[in-house]
Design an enzyme around this catalytic site. Structure first.
Site, PDB file in Angstrom:
ATOM      1  N   CYS A  13       0.861  -1.185   0.000  1.00  0.00           N
ATOM      2  CA  CYS A  13       0.000   0.000   0.000  1.00  0.00           C
ATOM      3  C   CYS A  13       0.896   1.233   0.000  1.00  0.00           C
ATOM      4  O   CYS A  13       2.115   1.117  -0.170  1.00  0.00           O
ATOM      5  CB  CYS A  13      -0.980  -0.005   1.175  1.00  0.00           C
ATOM      6  SG  CYS A  13      -0.230   0.157   2.813  1.00  0.00           S
ATOM      7  N   ASN A  16       2.602   1.409   4.065  1.00  0.00           N
ATOM      8  CA  ASN A  16       2.916   0.165   4.766  1.00  0.00           C
ATOM      9  C   ASN A  16       2.699   0.267   6.266  1.00  0.00           C
ATOM     10  O   ASN A  16       3.399  -0.349   7.057  1.00  0.00           O
ATOM     11  CB  ASN A  16       4.349  -0.293   4.443  1.00  0.00           C
ATOM     12  CG  ASN A  16       4.664  -1.725   4.850  1.00  0.00           C
ATOM     13  OD1 ASN A  16       5.779  -2.028   5.254  1.00  0.00           O
ATOM     14  ND2 ASN A  16       3.709  -2.623   4.758  1.00  0.00           N
ATOM     15  N   CYS A  18      -0.983   0.739   7.296  1.00  0.00           N
ATOM     16  CA  CYS A  18      -2.409   0.453   7.480  1.00  0.00           C
ATOM     17  C   CYS A  18      -2.846  -0.817   6.757  1.00  0.00           C
ATOM     18  O   CYS A  18      -2.940  -1.889   7.346  1.00  0.00           O
ATOM     19  CB  CYS A  18      -3.277   1.634   7.040  1.00  0.00           C
ATOM     20  SG  CYS A  18      -3.074   3.130   8.032  1.00  0.00           S
ATOM     21  N   ARG A  19      -3.056  -0.691   5.456  1.00  0.00           N
ATOM     22  CA  ARG A  19      -3.660  -1.796   4.704  1.00  0.00           C
ATOM     23  C   ARG A  19      -2.737  -2.985   4.500  1.00  0.00           C
ATOM     24  O   ARG A  19      -3.125  -4.137   4.763  1.00  0.00           O
ATOM     25  CB  ARG A  19      -4.158  -1.289   3.346  1.00  0.00           C
ATOM     26  CG  ARG A  19      -5.273  -0.269   3.475  1.00  0.00           C
ATOM     27  CD  ARG A  19      -5.561   0.441   2.169  1.00  0.00           C
ATOM     28  NE  ARG A  19      -4.455   1.325   1.799  1.00  0.00           N
ATOM     29  CZ  ARG A  19      -4.392   1.992   0.647  1.00  0.00           C
ATOM     30  NH1 ARG A  19      -5.353   1.862  -0.250  1.00  0.00           N
ATOM     31  NH2 ARG A  19      -3.374   2.789   0.388  1.00  0.00           N
ATOM     32  N   SER A  20      -1.526  -2.760   4.000  1.00  0.00           N
ATOM     33  CA  SER A  20      -0.659  -3.907   3.681  1.00  0.00           C
ATOM     34  C   SER A  20      -0.207  -4.702   4.901  1.00  0.00           C
ATOM     35  O   SER A  20      -0.144  -5.934   4.823  1.00  0.00           O
ATOM     36  CB  SER A  20       0.515  -3.497   2.794  1.00  0.00           C
ATOM     37  OG  SER A  20       1.282  -2.482   3.367  1.00  0.00           O
ATOM     38  N   ASP A 130      -7.865   3.357   1.729  1.00  0.00           N
ATOM     39  CA  ASP A 130      -6.956   3.725   2.810  1.00  0.00           C
ATOM     40  C   ASP A 130      -7.754   4.234   4.013  1.00  0.00           C
ATOM     41  O   ASP A 130      -8.477   5.219   3.893  1.00  0.00           O
ATOM     42  CB  ASP A 130      -5.995   4.810   2.317  1.00  0.00           C
ATOM     43  CG  ASP A 130      -4.827   5.026   3.265  1.00  0.00           C
ATOM     44  OD1 ASP A 130      -4.889   4.568   4.423  1.00  0.00           O
ATOM     45  OD2 ASP A 130      -3.845   5.662   2.841  1.00  0.00           O
TER      46      ASP A 130
END
Length: 158
Positions: A13, A16, A18-20, A130
């Site tokens: 993301c 690196n 939050c999402r990933s 995000d």
């Protein structure tokens, strides 16, 4: 660094944090529960260097803990080597996809298949938004999307 035997996946993301890292932790837990984690190299990274060395967002960590998952990941930027060593690079949105494809074009021996993680979503939510400027429920939505997508991705690669 990805292993030469077995399979490898890098979740990506923007930062690196939050999402990933959520996707990485979810997939690692699924692979562990399925008894195949030793056949995989699993990591996550960022398209930017903004958060290098940082822990994941506290709201993301809290969300994972709610589901009995922990991560010790530290943010890192995607490297040229990643394109040569990972089988799959799964990203969260069109901007990530565009950045990664540009980077991959500058790597001579790129072997990674670069895709949106959301392309595996049975509910057809292609983009994993995000949650950084959002609330706890936005992190929960990311978690749920990652669970759906990672489940299908793992089934397709078993």
């Amino acid at each position: 660094m990805a292993a030469s035997s077995g399979k490898s996946v890098l979740f990506v993301c923007l930062g690196n944090i939050c999402r990933s890292p959520i996707a990485e932790a979810v997939f690692r837990k699924m692979a562990t529960d399925a008894g195949v984690v030793d056949k995989w190299v699993i990591d996550s990274g960022a398209t930017t260097d903004w958060n290098t060395g940082s822990s994941p967002d506290a709201r993301g960590l809290a969300c994972l803990m709610t589901h009995g998952i922990e991560t010790k990941h530290r943010a890192r930027q995607v490297t040229k080597e990643d394109f040569m060593s990972f089988d799959y690079i799964l990203c969260m949105d069109e901007s990530n996809l565009s950045d990664l494809k540009k980077k991959a074009n500058s790597v001579k021996n790129s072997k990674a298949m670069i895709e949106l993680l959301g392309s595996y979503d049975p509910e057809k939510q292609l983009i994993i938004k995000d949650p950084y400027y959002g609330h706890e429920e936005d992190f929960e939505n990311v978690y749920e999307q990652c669970v759906r997508c990672c489940k299908v991705f793992l089934e397709n690669n078993s």
